[in-house]
Design a protein around this motif. Structure first.
Motif, PDB file in Angstrom:
ATOM      1  N   LEU A  12       0.832  -1.198   0.000  1.00 63.65           N
ATOM      2  CA  LEU A  12       0.000   0.000   0.000  1.00 63.65           C
ATOM      3  C   LEU A  12       0.875   1.259   0.000  1.00 63.65           C
ATOM      4  O   LEU A  12       0.519   2.266  -0.613  1.00 63.65           O
ATOM      5  CB  LEU A  12      -0.941  -0.012   1.209  1.00 63.65           C
ATOM      6  CG  LEU A  12      -2.089   0.979   1.160  1.00 63.65           C
ATOM      7  CD1 LEU A  12      -2.894   0.862  -0.126  1.00 63.65           C
ATOM      8  CD2 LEU A  12      -2.997   0.770   2.363  1.00 63.65           C
ATOM      9  N   ALA A  15       1.654   2.039  -3.489  1.00 64.94           N
ATOM     10  CA  ALA A  15       0.533   2.714  -4.156  1.00 64.94           C
ATOM     11  C   ALA A  15       0.527   4.199  -3.815  1.00 64.94           C
ATOM     12  O   ALA A  15       0.368   5.049  -4.694  1.00 64.94           O
ATOM     13  CB  ALA A  15      -0.790   2.068  -3.751  1.00 64.94           C
ATOM     14  N   LYS A  16       0.719   4.514  -2.537  1.00 67.63           N
ATOM     15  CA  LYS A  16       0.763   5.912  -2.102  1.00 67.63           C
ATOM     16  C   LYS A  16       1.918   6.650  -2.771  1.00 67.63           C
ATOM     17  O   LYS A  16       1.760   7.778  -3.257  1.00 67.63           O
ATOM     18  CB  LYS A  16       0.896   5.975  -0.587  1.00 67.63           C
ATOM     19  CG  LYS A  16       0.942   7.365  -0.028  1.00 67.63           C
ATOM     20  CD  LYS A  16       1.139   7.357   1.481  1.00 67.63           C
ATOM     21  CE  LYS A  16       1.332   8.759   1.992  1.00 67.63           C
ATOM     22  NZ  LYS A  16       1.739   8.777   3.397  1.00 67.63           N
ATOM     23  N   SER A  31      -3.548  -0.192  -5.388  1.00 70.78           N
ATOM     24  CA  SER A  31      -4.547  -0.077  -4.317  1.00 70.78           C
ATOM     25  C   SER A  31      -5.685  -1.078  -4.525  1.00 70.78           C
ATOM     26  O   SER A  31      -6.173  -1.673  -3.555  1.00 70.78           O
ATOM     27  CB  SER A  31      -5.080   1.352  -4.207  1.00 70.78           C
ATOM     28  OG  SER A  31      -5.657   1.786  -5.409  1.00 70.78           O
ATOM     29  N   TYR A  34      -4.401  -4.384  -3.380  1.00 67.30           N
ATOM     30  CA  TYR A  34      -4.395  -4.438  -1.918  1.00 67.30           C
ATOM     31  C   TYR A  34      -5.802  -4.725  -1.403  1.00 67.30           C
ATOM     32  O   TYR A  34      -5.994  -5.577  -0.531  1.00 67.30           O
ATOM     33  CB  TYR A  34      -3.869  -3.130  -1.319  1.00 67.30           C
ATOM     34  CG  TYR A  34      -3.887  -3.170   0.183  1.00 67.30           C
ATOM     35  CD1 TYR A  34      -2.823  -3.720   0.889  1.00 67.30           C
ATOM     36  CD2 TYR A  34      -4.982  -2.710   0.900  1.00 67.30           C
ATOM     37  CE1 TYR A  34      -2.849  -3.810   2.267  1.00 67.30           C
ATOM     38  CE2 TYR A  34      -5.021  -2.797   2.275  1.00 67.30           C
ATOM     39  CZ  TYR A  34      -3.954  -3.356   2.950  1.00 67.30           C
ATOM     40  OH  TYR A  34      -4.000  -3.453   4.311  1.00 67.30           O
ATOM     41  N   ALA A  47      -6.633   2.625   1.417  1.00 66.82           N
ATOM     42  CA  ALA A  47      -6.524   2.074   0.063  1.00 66.82           C
ATOM     43  C   ALA A  47      -7.622   2.644  -0.831  1.00 66.82           C
ATOM     44  O   ALA A  47      -7.374   2.975  -2.000  1.00 66.82           O
ATOM     45  CB  ALA A  47      -6.596   0.547   0.102  1.00 66.82           C
ATOM     46  N   ILE A  50      -6.660   6.241  -1.749  1.00 68.74           N
ATOM     47  CA  ILE A  50      -5.599   6.254  -2.769  1.00 68.74           C
ATOM     48  C   ILE A  50      -6.199   5.927  -4.133  1.00 68.74           C
ATOM     49  O   ILE A  50      -5.913   6.599  -5.127  1.00 68.74           O
ATOM     50  CB  ILE A  50      -4.471   5.267  -2.407  1.00 68.74           C
ATOM     51  CG1 ILE A  50      -3.723   5.755  -1.164  1.00 68.74           C
ATOM     52  CG2 ILE A  50      -3.510   5.092  -3.588  1.00 68.74           C
ATOM     53  CD1 ILE A  50      -2.757   4.739  -0.583  1.00 68.74           C
ATOM     54  N   ALA A  51      -7.047   4.907  -4.178  1.00 71.55           N
ATOM     55  CA  ALA A  51      -7.691   4.529  -5.444  1.00 71.55           C
ATOM     56  C   ALA A  51      -8.543   5.682  -5.979  1.00 71.55           C
ATOM     57  O   ALA A  51      -8.513   5.983  -7.177  1.00 71.55           O
ATOM     58  CB  ALA A  51      -8.539   3.270  -5.253  1.00 71.55           C
TER      59      ALA A  51
END
Length: 136
Positions: A12, A15-16, A31, A34, A47, A50-51
């Motif tokens: 994660l 992703a960030k 994300s 995850y 998550a 972020i998505a």
């Protein structure tokens, strides 16, 4: 903008970091992966945020709005993720040209006891919306 936790699982965190580097497609895929791998984890809302930000960066405003409302539906009203979810909805609504809906969502950000950072961002954003384009 995201008030994201500092200690994230490595996948994660990637992703960030991808989102911060402007790699929205990578952030979205990471994300989503995850979320599929760890449903219901303590980092689910992070998550999702972020998505949502990645979808917004990819101009997928309908998906962003749906995701924001899904977070709001699932989170407790006192959750620290509520202001971020409303801000996500507001930003996507503005991107779609729905300024009244964006302003309404920004007021909900302010009503949800946000952190100082998101509160100031929401106030600035609302001020910008209320000024609008100059009328001639």
């Amino acid at each position: 903008m995201l008030g994201l936790a500092q200690d994230l699982p490595p996948d994660l965190q990637r992703a960030k970091d991808a989102l911060a580097r402007g790699q929205a497609e990578l952030a979205l895929n990471a994300s989503k992966q995850y979320l599929a791998s760890y449903p219901g984890s303590q980092h689910t809302f992070t998550a999702q945020l972020i998505a949502g930000r990645a979808e917004l960066a990819l101009d997928r405003t309908d998906a962003t709005i749906r995701r924001g409302y899904a977070i709001l539906h699932e989170a407790e009203s006192s959750s620290p993720f509520v202001p971020d979810a409303w801000y996500l909805v507001a930003t996507a609504q503005q991107a779609r040209g729905n300024h009244a809906d964006a302003a309404s969502a920004l007021v909900k950000v302010l009503d949800s006891n946000p952190s100082t950072t998101i509160q100031q961002s929401a106030l600035d954003h609302l001020d910008e919306l209320l000024k609008g384009p100059a009328a001639y």
